[in-house]
Scaffold this active site. Structure first.
Site, PDB file in Angstrom:
ATOM      1  N   TYR A  30       0.817  -1.216   0.000  1.00 54.21           N
ATOM      2  CA  TYR A  30       0.000   0.000   0.000  1.00 54.21           C
ATOM      3  C   TYR A  30       0.854   1.270   0.000  1.00 54.21           C
ATOM      4  CZ  TYR A  30      -3.963  -3.029   1.214  1.00 54.21           C
ATOM      5  OH  TYR A  30      -4.920  -4.006   1.213  1.00 54.21           O
ATOM      6  N   LYS A  71       3.851 -15.331   1.209  1.00 51.17           N
ATOM      7  CA  LYS A  71       3.858 -16.162  -0.001  1.00 51.17           C
ATOM      8  C   LYS A  71       5.315 -16.328  -0.423  1.00 51.17           C
ATOM      9  CE  LYS A  71       0.716 -16.844  -2.694  1.00 51.17           C
ATOM     10  NZ  LYS A  71       0.098 -18.127  -3.087  1.00 51.17           N
ATOM     11  N   ASP A 112      -2.301 -18.104   1.287  1.00 55.69           N
ATOM     12  CA  ASP A 112      -3.513 -18.648   0.654  1.00 55.69           C
ATOM     13  C   ASP A 112      -3.992 -19.882   1.422  1.00 55.69           C
ATOM     14  OD1 ASP A 112      -1.164 -19.845  -0.197  1.00 55.69           O
ATOM     15  OD2 ASP A 112      -1.899 -20.326  -2.196  1.00 55.69           O
ATOM     16  N   ASP A 152     -10.189  -9.383   8.026  1.00 55.76           N
ATOM     17  CA  ASP A 152     -11.629  -9.219   7.749  1.00 55.76           C
ATOM     18  C   ASP A 152     -12.328 -10.575   7.705  1.00 55.76           C
ATOM     19  OD1 ASP A 152     -11.549  -6.515   7.679  1.00 55.76           O
ATOM     20  OD2 ASP A 152     -12.383  -6.305   5.661  1.00 55.76           O
TER      21      ASP A 152
END
Ligand code: NAD
Length: 368
Positions: A142, A192, A225, A253
Site C-alpha cells: 500500500y 507467499k 492462501d 476481515d
C-alpha cells in the site's frame, strides 16, 4: 507511578454514543477498582473539520503523541463525502496512525458462545474461538514505490510495489511474539515465500527474530492462501497470526466475520515503546460511524468497550481487569441482552446502547 493518561476522540455518527458507555466503564474502574485515568477529550474527523476546518488539529495530534493511549470512536458521514480528499474525516485517523507510527495492528477474532450461531460457519467450528491477527500496518504494497498508472505502448499499466525492510519485518514479528507470550504462546507467520521475494525475506527475518529472542514461543509458517483456507476450515488451530499489510487486510476481515457482528469487534494499533515503556497505542472499534443508525440509541457499544479492554491489557498492564470486562460482556450476552444488530432471524426485543451499558456495569458490579 503517575496516573495513566487517556485521550478520547469520540468522532462522528455513533462514535459519541458508544464512547459514552465506555466513559461509564472508565468511571467504574476509577470508583470500584481504584484505577483512575487522566482522561481528556478532543475532536477528530468530521466534527474536527466543522470546528477547525481540518479533520485533525495539530494540537490534537501533539496531545495524541503525549498520552499513554488514544481511544477513538469512529469518523465519517455522508455530509463530508464531497470534501477534498485531504480534508475528509478519514484523513484524521490516517494521520494519527502515520505520525504515531502504529505499525502493529491487532485484530482479535473472538467468538462469544452466546453468539456462535451468528457465524456463517458451524457452531462447533467457531464456538470458543479466540485468535489474534497481527497485521503490519505502515509498509508493504500500500506504500511501496514505484506506484501509479502509466502508458506502455498502446495500453495502460497499473503498478504497486511490495517492499519490506528487515527492520519493518522484525519489529512487527517482535510485537507478535510478545503478544503470544501473554496468550497461547503460538505464532503462525503467513506470507507467499513460494512466489514472492518479499515473502522469502519475511520468513527469514521472522525466523531470525524467533531464534534470537523468542525460542520459548512456538513458531510455524504458512503460505497466506493456505492460511485463508485454514481460517475457514479450522480456525481454532491458531493463536497469533502475524502477516503483512495486504494479506493482513484480507485475513483479518475474514477472521472477524467468523465471529458475527461488526458491532462486536475491537482493535488496537501499537507502535514503539515510549520512555515509560508503554507502546504508542490507539484503540478503536472496527466499525465505522454508522450514519444509518446514528442518534437513535441503537448502536452496539460492545466493540468500543472491548477496545478499552484491549487498552487495559496492552497499555496499562491490567490483564486481569481486561479479563473481568470481557467476562462481563460474555455474561450479559449469555443472559440474552441484545442490541438490534445482535438479533438473529428469530427476532426479539432489542435493548438500547445505554441499556447495554447498564447491563455491562451491573455484570462488572456482580464480578466483585
Ligand atoms: P459502518 O461500519 O459505519 O456501518 C456498516 C453497517 O453496520 C451499518 O448498517 C451500520 O448500522 C452497522 N453497524 C456498524 N457499527 C455498528 C454498531 N456498533 N452497532 C450496530 N450496528 C452497527 O460502515 P459504512 O456504512 O461503510 O461507513 C459509514 C461511515 O463510516 C463512512 O463515512 C465511512 O467512511 C466511515 N468508516 C469509518 C471507519 C472508522 O472510523 N474507523 C471505519 C469504517 C467506515
Amino acid at each position: 507511578m503517575s496516573t495513566p493518561s487517556l485521550l478520547i476522540l469520540a468522532g462522528d455518527g455513533i462514535g459519541p454514543e458508544v464512547m459514552a458507555e465506555v466513559k461509564r466503564v472508565i468511571g467504574w474502574y476509577r470508583d470500584k477498582r481504584d484505577m483512575p485515568f487522566d482522561v481528556s477529550e478532543d475532536l477528530v474527523g468530521g466534527c474536527a473539520y466543522d470546528a477547525h476546518g481540518t479533520p485533525l488539529h495539530d494540537d490534537t495530534m501533539a496531545r495524541a503523541q503525549e498520552v499513554d493511549a488514544v481511544l477513538l470512536g469512529a469518523v465519517g458521514g455522508p455530509q463530508y463525502d464531497d470534501l477534498d480528499f485531504s480534508l475528509k474525516p478519514e484523513r484524521g485517523l490516517l494521520r494519527l496512525r502515520k505520525e504515531m507510527d502504529l505499525f502493529s495492528n491487532l485484530r482479535p477474532a473472538q467468538c462469544f458462545d452466546a453468539l456462535a450461531d451468528f457465524s456463517s460457519l458451524k457452531r462447533d467450528v467457531v464456538a470458543g474461538l479466540d485468535i489474534m491477527i497481527v497485521r503490519e500496518l505502515t509498509s508493504g504494497v500500500y506504500f511501496g514505490d514505484p506506484r501509479g498508472i502509466h502508458t506502455e505502448g498502446n495500453e495502460r499499466v497499473g503498478i504497486n510495489t511490495q517492499r519490506y525492510t528487515e527492520s519493518e519485518i522484525a519489529r512487527v514479528a517482535r510485537s507478535a511474539f510478545e503478544l503470544a507470550r501473554r496468550r497461547g504462546n503460538k505464532v503462525c507467520s503467513m506470507e507467499k515465500a513460494n512466489v514472492m521475494e518479499s515473502g522469502v525475506l519475511w520468513r527469514q527475518v521472522v525466523t531470525e527474530v524467533h531464534q534470537k529472542d523468542y525460542q520459548d514461543v512456538e513458531l510455524s509458517h504458512m503460505y497466506a492462501d493456505n492460511g485463508a483456507m485454514q481460517l475457514v476450515r479450522n480456525p481454532k488451530q491458531f493463536d497469533v497470526i502475524v502477516t503483512d499489510n495486504l494479506f493482513g487486510d484480507l485475513l483479518s476481515d475474514a477472521a472477524a466475520m467468523l465471529t458475527g457482528s461488526l458491532g462486536m469487534l475491537p482493535s488496537a494499533s501499537l507502535g514503539l515503546p515510549m520512555a515509560n515503556g508503554r507502546p504508542k497505542a490507539l484503540y478503536e472499534p472496527v466499525h465505522g460511524s454508522a450514519p444509518d443508525i446514528a442518534g437513535q440509541g441503537k448502536a452496539n457499544p460492545i466493540a468500543c468497550i472491548l477496545s478499552f479492554a484491549m487498552a487495559l491489557r496492552y497499555s496499562f498492564d491490567a490483564g486481569t481487569e481486561a479479563d473481568r470486562l470481557e467476562q462481563a460482556v460474555e455474561t450479559v450476552l449469555a443472559d440474552g441482552a441484545r442490541t438490534a444488530d445482535l438479533l438473529g432471524p428469530e427476532g426479539g426485543t432489542p435493548i438500547s446502547t445505554s441499556e447495554m451499558g447498564d447491563r455491562i456495569l451491573a455484570a462488572l458490579d456482580a464480578s466483585l
